[in-house]
Design a protein around this motif. Structure first.
Motif, PDB file in Angstrom:
ATOM      1  N   ASP A   1       0.944  -1.105  -0.116  1.00 58.15           N
ATOM      2  CA  ASP A   1      -0.070   0.020  -0.084  1.00 58.15           C
ATOM      3  C   ASP A   1       0.847   1.352   0.125  1.00 58.15           C
ATOM      4  OD1 ASP A   1      -2.786   1.462   0.706  1.00 58.15           O
ATOM      5  OD2 ASP A   1      -1.515   1.832   2.380  1.00 58.15           O
ATOM      6  N   CYS A   2       1.920   1.009   0.877  1.00 60.89           N
ATOM      7  CA  CYS A   2       2.835   2.367   0.924  1.00 60.89           C
ATOM      8  C   CYS A   2       3.586   2.553  -0.431  1.00 60.89           C
ATOM      9  CB  CYS A   2       3.795   2.245   1.832  1.00 60.89           C
ATOM     10  SG  CYS A   2       3.197   2.359   3.529  1.00 60.89           S
ATOM     11  N   LYS A   3       3.910   1.389  -1.150  1.00 61.68           N
ATOM     12  CA  LYS A   3       4.618   1.574  -2.306  1.00 61.68           C
ATOM     13  C   LYS A   3       3.805   2.163  -3.494  1.00 61.68           C
ATOM     14  CE  LYS A   3       7.071  -1.300  -5.734  1.00 61.68           C
ATOM     15  NZ  LYS A   3       7.479  -2.810  -6.093  1.00 61.68           N
ATOM     16  N   SER A   4       2.532   1.963  -3.413  1.00 62.57           N
ATOM     17  CA  SER A   4       1.432   2.047  -4.517  1.00 62.57           C
ATOM     18  C   SER A   4       1.090   3.860  -4.173  1.00 62.57           C
ATOM     19  CB  SER A   4       0.254   1.590  -4.400  1.00 62.57           C
ATOM     20  OG  SER A   4      -0.522   1.966  -3.071  1.00 62.57           O
ATOM     21  N   ARG A   5       1.503   4.260  -3.073  1.00 66.11           N
ATOM     22  CA  ARG A   5       1.168   5.798  -2.771  1.00 66.11           C
ATOM     23  C   ARG A   5       2.321   6.418  -2.805  1.00 66.11           C
ATOM     24  NH1 ARG A   5      -0.175   6.518   2.343  1.00 66.11           N
ATOM     25  NH2 ARG A   5       0.015   4.419   2.908  1.00 66.11           N
ATOM     26  N   GLY A   6       3.478   5.801  -3.000  1.00 70.52           N
ATOM     27  CA  GLY A   6       4.896   6.718  -3.114  1.00 70.52           C
ATOM     28  C   GLY A   6       5.269   7.148  -1.574  1.00 70.52           C
ATOM     29  N   VAL A   7       5.347   6.355  -0.597  1.00 70.67           N
ATOM     30  CA  VAL A   7       5.696   6.890   0.634  1.00 70.67           C
ATOM     31  C   VAL A   7       6.567   5.763   1.301  1.00 70.67           C
ATOM     32  CG1 VAL A   7       3.715   8.528   1.042  1.00 70.67           C
ATOM     33  CG2 VAL A   7       3.497   6.145   1.755  1.00 70.67           C
ATOM     34  N   ALA A   8       7.259   6.068   2.069  1.00 70.22           N
ATOM     35  CA  ALA A   8       8.126   5.103   2.982  1.00 70.22           C
ATOM     36  C   ALA A   8       7.423   4.467   4.017  1.00 70.22           C
ATOM     37  CB  ALA A   8       9.272   5.661   3.259  1.00 70.22           C
ATOM     38  N   PRO A   9       7.065   3.302   4.190  1.00 67.99           N
ATOM     39  CA  PRO A   9       6.370   2.825   5.693  1.00 67.99           C
ATOM     40  C   PRO A   9       6.923   3.095   6.907  1.00 67.99           C
ATOM     41  CG  PRO A   9       6.976   0.995   3.969  1.00 67.99           C
ATOM     42  CD  PRO A   9       7.910   2.246   3.517  1.00 67.99           C
ATOM     43  N   ARG A  10       7.999   3.506   7.148  1.00 70.43           N
ATOM     44  CA  ARG A  10       8.577   4.236   8.446  1.00 70.43           C
ATOM     45  C   ARG A  10       8.224   5.321   8.549  1.00 70.43           C
ATOM     46  NH1 ARG A  10      12.620   0.843  10.553  1.00 70.43           N
ATOM     47  NH2 ARG A  10      13.354  -0.801   9.430  1.00 70.43           N
ATOM     48  N   GLN A  11       7.907   6.157   7.280  1.00 67.56           N
ATOM     49  CA  GLN A  11       7.463   7.609   7.640  1.00 67.56           C
ATOM     50  C   GLN A  11       6.101   7.651   7.692  1.00 67.56           C
ATOM     51  OE1 GLN A  11       9.539   9.453   4.311  1.00 67.56           O
ATOM     52  NE2 GLN A  11      11.482   9.130   5.156  1.00 67.56           N
ATOM     53  N   ASP A  12       5.171   6.624   6.944  1.00 65.89           N
ATOM     54  CA  ASP A  12       3.916   6.727   6.835  1.00 65.89           C
ATOM     55  C   ASP A  12       3.348   6.652   8.455  1.00 65.89           C
ATOM     56  OD1 ASP A  12       1.329   7.082   5.467  1.00 65.89           O
ATOM     57  OD2 ASP A  12       1.259   5.078   5.781  1.00 65.89           O
ATOM     58  N   MET A  13       3.457   5.367   8.760  1.00 63.75           N
ATOM     59  CA  MET A  13       2.962   5.130   9.879  1.00 63.75           C
ATOM     60  C   MET A  13       4.147   4.306  10.683  1.00 63.75           C
ATOM     61  SD  MET A  13      -0.977   3.818   8.922  1.00 63.75           S
ATOM     62  CE  MET A  13      -1.440   3.466  10.430  1.00 63.75           C
ATOM     63  N   PRO A  14       4.818   4.869  11.358  1.00 61.25           N
ATOM     64  CA  PRO A  14       6.115   3.990  12.098  1.00 61.25           C
ATOM     65  C   PRO A  14       5.597   3.289  13.146  1.00 61.25           C
ATOM     66  CG  PRO A  14       6.128   6.519  12.547  1.00 61.25           C
ATOM     67  CD  PRO A  14       5.331   6.368  11.641  1.00 61.25           C
ATOM     68  N   VAL A  15       4.635   3.655  13.860  1.00 60.17           N
ATOM     69  CA  VAL A  15       4.081   2.699  14.882  1.00 60.17           C
ATOM     70  C   VAL A  15       3.683   1.273  14.429  1.00 60.17           C
ATOM     71  CG1 VAL A  15       2.891   2.243  17.044  1.00 60.17           C
ATOM     72  CG2 VAL A  15       4.094   4.418  16.639  1.00 60.17           C
ATOM     73  N   TYR A  16       2.614   1.475  13.201  1.00 63.05           N
ATOM     74  CA  TYR A  16       2.234   0.301  12.713  1.00 63.05           C
ATOM     75  C   TYR A  16       3.136  -0.615  12.185  1.00 63.05           C
ATOM     76  CZ  TYR A  16      -1.216  -2.580   9.834  1.00 63.05           C
ATOM     77  OH  TYR A  16      -1.737  -3.337   9.518  1.00 63.05           O
ATOM     78  N   TYR A  17       4.069   0.059  11.297  1.00 64.30           N
ATOM     79  CA  TYR A  17       4.956  -0.710  10.680  1.00 64.30           C
ATOM     80  C   TYR A  17       5.906  -1.489  11.478  1.00 64.30           C
ATOM     81  CZ  TYR A  17       9.194  -1.469   7.542  1.00 64.30           C
ATOM     82  OH  TYR A  17       9.934  -2.180   6.830  1.00 64.30           O
ATOM     83  N   SER A  18       6.343  -0.809  12.641  1.00 69.39           N
ATOM     84  CA  SER A  18       7.324  -1.401  13.723  1.00 69.39           C
ATOM     85  C   SER A  18       6.433  -2.680  14.310  1.00 69.39           C
ATOM     86  CB  SER A  18       7.781  -0.640  14.802  1.00 69.39           C
ATOM     87  OG  SER A  18       8.574   0.435  14.139  1.00 69.39           O
TER      88      SER A  18
END
Length: 238
Positions: free
Chosen positions: A79-96
């Motif tokens: 989903d982050c890739k499709s939106r062109g954002v880095a997972p760690r920057q988009d929702m770092p808590v959820y990613y972790s």
């Protein structure tokens, strides 16, 4: 899950993982309902078999939790890739948290593998004809040599994080550069062992099915009487 599986999302990806586990995890066959042994010994051994079955269920549960966490992790990355954002920057808590859920389930899976292996070893020691079962367990240990060592490091994660191990009951420096602990690489759980090297245990249905094969050899090493049965009798109940 391979690269092709990454093209699927949500329920389809989860269903594939469950089907993979069902394909690998065969039912155990008990040749009889009772052990043909003195009553007290038979009761103790049947309880030991039941306890091993229970821990096997926990291992399957941990594997399912790992698959569920992996699906969430893949979906979020895609989903982050499709939106062109880095997972760690988009929702770092959820990613972790997604990463953490995979590691938590993997650690639980490794612990269950170790516990079932120890239970099987104890059962083999009580069997009247355990030669084939011993050979099967030795082959399993050769294929997966790090299970016990990785499990020990899981139990002493706080020491590994400091680059320490236990020596005569006291912490002692391992004497090597620290390497990463609690890591998942290509569906292997990796961590630092007590000698400073890296231990790896695969997280997937194949290792569980191999252990079930050893369990079956152990069952067959005992004399049984009465009607046979399959375990689990209905895998949907898992």
């Amino acid at each position: 899950m391979d690269n092709a599986s990454r093209q699927k999302t949500g329920d389809a990806l989860w269903e594939d993982y469950v089907k993979e586990i069902e394909t690998f995890v065969d039912s155990l066959l008990y040749p009889g309902s009772d052990l043909d042994m003195p009553d007290e010994a038979a009761r103790e051994l049947k309880t030991a078999f039941s306890n091993a079955e229970g821990e096997m269920v926990l291992g399957i549960s941990a594997l399912l939790m790992y698959g569920d966490a992996q699906v969430k992790f893949v979906k979020y990355e895609d989903d982050c890739k499709s939106r062109g954002v880095a997972p760690r920057q988009d929702m770092p808590v959820y990613y972790s948290a997604c990463r953490g859920m995979r590691i938590t389930a993997a650690r639980s899976f490794v612990s269950s593998l170790h516990i079932v292996r120890e239970m099987i070893q104890r059962l083999i020691s009580e069997s009247p004809n355990g030669g084939h079962a011993k050979a099967s367990l030795a082959a399993f240990d050769q294929k997966y040599p790090d299970i016990q060592k990785v499990r020990d490091s899981i139990q002493h994660t706080h020491e590994r994080a400091r680059g320490e191990r236990r020596h005569k009951g006291k912490p002692k420096k391992i004497g090597v550069h620290l390497i990463q602990i609690n890591n998942i690489v290509d569906h292997y759980y990796e961590t630092m062992l007590s000698d400073g090297t890296q231990g790896r245990v695969p997280i997937g249905p194949e290792v569980l099915n191999d252990l079930l094969g050893v369990f079956q050899c152990t069952i067959d090493a005992f004399p049984w009487t009465g009607a046979g049965r399959l375990w689990p009798e209905d895998r949907r109940r898992l």
